[in-house]
Design a protein around this motif. Structure first.
Motif, short mmCIF file in Angstrom:
data_model
loop_
_atom_site.label_atom_id
_atom_site.label_comp_id
_atom_site.label_asym_id
_atom_site.label_seq_id
_atom_site.Cartn_x
_atom_site.Cartn_y
_atom_site.Cartn_z
N LYS A 81 0.86 -1.18 0.00
CA LYS A 81 0.00 0.00 0.00
C LYS A 81 0.90 1.24 0.00
CE LYS A 81 -4.09 -1.97 0.31
NZ LYS A 81 -5.18 -1.79 -0.70
N ASN A 84 -0.77 4.75 0.78
CA ASN A 84 -1.54 4.95 2.01
C ASN A 84 -0.65 5.11 3.24
OD1 ASN A 84 -3.69 2.62 0.54
ND2 ASN A 84 -4.42 4.66 1.12
N LYS A 86 0.22 4.14 6.91
CA LYS A 86 0.07 3.04 7.85
C LYS A 86 0.48 3.53 9.23
CE LYS A 86 1.96 1.69 4.54
NZ LYS A 86 2.10 2.17 3.15
N ILE A 200 -3.85 0.08 8.34
CA ILE A 200 -4.05 1.29 7.52
C ILE A 200 -4.51 2.42 8.43
CG2 ILE A 200 -5.33 2.33 5.63
CD1 ILE A 200 -3.28 0.32 4.73
#
Length: 210
Positions: A81, A84, A86, A200
């Motif tokens: 990811k 994104n 985290k 996330i």
């Protein structure tokens, strides 16, 4: 193979695995200022590239009764990811460690620790994290390529096994890197597994949107 200009030695090793099969691998480069090597009495010696001295190699866990730095530097991980945020607030480490070893865990949040750098110590004398004595080698006297880092290989070591979870406030990041390090005499350790409770983040990376 010696590279005198950079003080590095590159080792290509042929070793028999637990199934009896031979496998060849390159060990991580070692910082050894050697010009050439000799076999004397069945032992490997290195001849210095700077002074008229000869050293017996791979003998013991210190450098002529002095400390030396040993590091296991892992790649940055983005957990598929990349775009994104985290975060995490726990980091788990499992391995083997000598009773007198203080192992430093460094976490770089984003490239070069640009978001945050954390440093924690795993103590080999902390009975709370130690478990059964197991069999295996260590990074202090076992080459990185000679035993698995991500898989367990207990046979052949007399070091205690440890499991440690370090806790800290959560911090949003894109990628994270773990580094394990010692700089001490007779330090012994081996990493079997490590990782964080990754999730996330609820925050969005609006700062990179233009």
């Amino acid at each position: 193979i010696s590279a005198p200009a950079s003080d590095k030695v590159y080792i290509n090793e042929l070793r028999q695995d637990i199934n009896g099969e031979l496998r060849r691998f390159w060990q991580p480069p070692q910082i050894l200022p050697m010009r050439r090597f000799s076999i004397i009495g069945g032992e490997i010696y290195g001849h210095s590239n700077a002074v008229p001295e000869t050293y017996k190699l791979f003998d013991g866990l210190n450098d002529n009764d002095k400390s030396f730095t040993a590091k296991a530097v892992y790649a940055y991980r983005h957990y598929n990811k990349k775009e994104n945020y985290k975060n995490l607030d726990e980091w788990f480490t499992e391995g083997f460690i000598g009773s007198s070893t203080e192992l430093t865990l460094k976490l770089n949040f984003d490239y070069g620790g640009s978001t945050q750098k954390l440093e924690e110590t795993i103590n080999g004398y902390d009975d709370d994290i130690l478990f059964e004595s197991a069999l295996g080698g260590s990074l202090g006297d076992e080459s990185l390529g000679g035993a698995p880092l991500g898989d367990q290989e207990e046979e052949g070591t007399d070091l205690p096994k440890f499991r440690s979870i370090k806790c800290f406030p959560p911090e949003d990041f894109f990628e994270i890197q773990a580094i394990y390090e010692t700089d001490a005499k007779d330090a012994q350790w081996k990493i079997l597994a490590h990782g964080g409770n990754i999730r996330i983040a609820s925050n969005q990376p609006t700062s990179i949107k233009k």
